[in-house]
Design an enzyme around this catalytic site. Structure first.
Site: not given
Length: 452
Positions: A159, A283, A312, A378, A405
Site C-alpha cells: 500500500c 496519530q 481526551y 482533542d 479532525c
C-alpha cells in the site's frame, strides 16, 4: 430539466467536503466522484433530487491541470484513498479552503486568517494499518481495504500510503495465514475466526507490532506461528491477538493476548519516549503530528507557572510535552488502556507533574475544582459534548486549544464558545495528517476576552 440516466457534459468547478467534484447545469448542482476542479467530463446521472444530482464519471473530455496519474494500481477501486488522482499541492489548497469556508459557514466567523497548512510527504506516511481479511473465489486469503461504498475487499500486497517497511509483512504474513488454514470470519454468516491483520510501526524507532483480530480467545496455530514472525522480522518486537466476537464494524475488542515479544512498541516523539499498543490511539502521521503539536506549544508561549487540563488526552501525546513546560497538567481520557500507557509514559520520561484521570471528559471535567490557565481539547470526530462546552465557559481558562479532525464539528463548537464574546479566534492552523484522503486536521487557539 435533467433526468436520471441522462449523460451530461459538465465542467468541475469545485471539490466538496466529502471529496467529490462539483459542477452545475443551470442552477442544479452535480456531484461527481473521482473528478477535480478544472476537469471537463461526461457524467451519467445516477440520482436526481430537487436541489442536486449525483453523477458517475463516464469520460474525461479534457483533464484538469490539477489531475495526475494515480500512483496506486487499485486507486480507482480501493476506498482507502479518494484523491490519488489530484496533485498534492491542490489537495492542500482544497483542505485549506475547506477549513476556512466551514469556519465561516457553520461557525459564523468572518475576520480571521487560516495559516499555511502543515504537510510532509504525501505517500508512505501511515504508521498503522488495519486490513480486513476475506476469501477470494479461488480460496485464497485476501487482505486490503474495502471498495468505496461497500464491504468488498480489494486485495493488496502493498500500500503506497503506509510506511514502506510494512509492505513485506503484508504479503508474507497473508501467505502464512493461508498456510495455517484458520477459517476467515464471514460478515454475512457471522462464522469464522480471523477478522483483521493489523500493523503498527514506530516511525522514528522502526519497532513493529503485529496484531491479529480473531473472534475466539486464544489460538494454538497462531501461538505456534508468532515466535517465527519475531525471528523472521528483526524489527518486529511483539505479536498479539485481539479478541472481538461482536458483529460490529469496530475493529478491536476489549481483550488483547500477548503471543510473543511484548505488548507495546517504543516511539520517539516530541523529544520524549512513548509506548504504544496496536489498539491504542496515536496519530497515524507521526511527522505532521509532531510539527502541529510543536506549533501549539510554541504559540502558547508557556512561562512555567501554568496549570493545563488536557481533555481526551489519549496516551499523553500532547500532555507530556506540555508538562515539561508548565507547573501542572491534568489529563482526562475514557480509554483504560490509554490511561495505563499515559501513566507509564510519564514514568519513563521522568515527568512527575502530571495526573491522568480515567473517565469521560463530560463527566470529570465539570466536577474539577482546579482552575486552568489553558485547556486542550482533542475530541473524536463528533466534537465536544455540551457539558464540556458549558464547563469551559464557566471555568474561563485564559486560552483554549482545540485540535480537531472534523471542520464541521470544530466550527459548531467554536461558535458556542465565542458567540457571547467570551473568547476570540486567535490562531487557525490546518495540518494534513491524511494525504490522498479528504480528511484534514486543524488546531485552533482561542484567547479569553477577559483579562486574567
Amino acid at each position: 430539466m435533467i433526468r436520471q440516466g441522462e449523460l451530461v457534459e459538465i465542467e468541475i468547478q469545485d471539490v466538496s467536503s466529502d471529496g467529490n467534484g462539483v459542477g452545475k447545469i443551470d442552477s442544479q448542482v452535480i456531484f461527481v466522484p473521482h473528478t477535480v476542479t478544472g476537469d471537463r467530463i461526461l457524467a451519467k446521472l445516477i440520482k436526481v433530487k430537487k436541489k442536486y444530482a449525483q453523477g458517475r464519471l463516464e469520460k474525461i473530455i479534457h483533464p484538469s491541470d490539477n489531475r495526475i496519474r494515480p500512483r496506486c494500481i487499485v486507486a480507482d477501486k480501493c476506498g482507502g484513498c479518494k484523491w490519488q488522482h489530484i496533485d498534492y499541492g491542490h489537495q492542500l489548497e482544497i483542505k485549506h479552503n475547506q477549513v476556512k469556508e466551514t469556519l465561516n459557514r457553520i461557525g459564523g466567523f468572518t475576520e480571521f486568517e487560516v495559516e499555511e497548512i502543515l504537510a510532509d510527504t504525501d505517500l508512505a506516511y501511515r504508521n498503522k494499518a488495519s486490513y480486513p481479511l476475506g476469501m477470494s473465489d479461488n480460496g485464497n486469503i485476501k487482505a486490503g481495504y474495502y471498495r468505496e461504498g461497500s464491504h468488498q475487499i480489494i486485495n493488496l500486497n502493498q500500500c503506497p500510503i503506509q510506511d514502506e517497511r510494512l509492505n513485506p509483512l503484508l504479503a508474507e504474513i497473508k501467505q502464512d495465514l493461508q498456510e495455517l488454514g484458520i477459517p476467515i470470519y464471514d460478515e454475512n454468516t457471522k462464522k469464522g475466526i480471523l477478522r483483521h491483520l493489523c500493523f503498527r510501526i514506530g516511525k522514528n524507532t522502526g519497532e513493529i507490532l503485529i496484531t491479529i483480530v480473531i473472534t475466539k480467545p486464544s489460538n494454538y496455530k497462531l501461538a505456534q506461528q508468532a515466535p517465527l514472525w519475531l525471528e523472521r522480522y528483526a524489527n518486529v518486537v511483539g505479536v498479539t491477538l485481539n479478541y472481538n466476537p461482536r458483529p460490529t464494524n469496530v475493529i478491536f475488542g476489549e481483550e488483547t493476548e500477548l503471543l510473543a515479544g511484548r505488548l507495546y512498541l517504543k516511539e520517539e516523539f516530541a523529544g520524549l519516549t512513548f509506548t504504544l499498543r496496536t489498539e491504542s490511539f496515536f496519530q497515524v502521521n507521526t511527522n505532521v503530528a509532531e510539527s502541529l503539536f510543536t506549533w501549539v506549544i510554541d504559540e502558547l508561549n508557556l512561562q512555567g507557572h501554568e496549570t493545563v487540563i488536557d481533555l481526551y488526552c489519549g496516551i499523553g501525546t500532547l500532555t507530556l510535552p506540555i508538562a515539561k513546560k508548565v507547573q501542572k497538567v491534568i489529563g482526562i481520557e475514557f480509554d483504560k488502556i490509554a490511561i495505563e500507557l499515559a501513566n507509564h509514559n510519564a514514568v519513563i520520561n521522568d515527568i512527575d507533574n502530571v495526573k491522568f484521570m480515567e473517565g469521560k471528559s463530560e463527566v470529570i471535567f465539570p466536577e474539577l475544582t482546579t482552575d486552568a490557565d489553558v485547556v486542550i481539547l482533542d475530541p473524536p470526530r463528533k466534537g465536544c459534548q455540551p457539558e464540556v462546552i458549558e464547563a469551559l465557559l464557566k471555568m474561563k481558562p485564559r486560552k483554549i486549544v482545540y485540535v480537531s479532525c472534523h471542520p464541521a464539528t470544530l466550527a459548531r463548537d467554536l461558535k458556542m464558545l465565542c458567540e457571547n464574546n467570551d473568547y476570540r479566534l486567535e490562531r487557525v492552523k490546518p495540518a494534513d495528517f491524511f494525504p490522498q484522503t479528504t480528511h484534514v486536521e486543524t488546531a485552533v487557539i482561542l484567547q479569553s476576552t477577559t483579562t486574567h
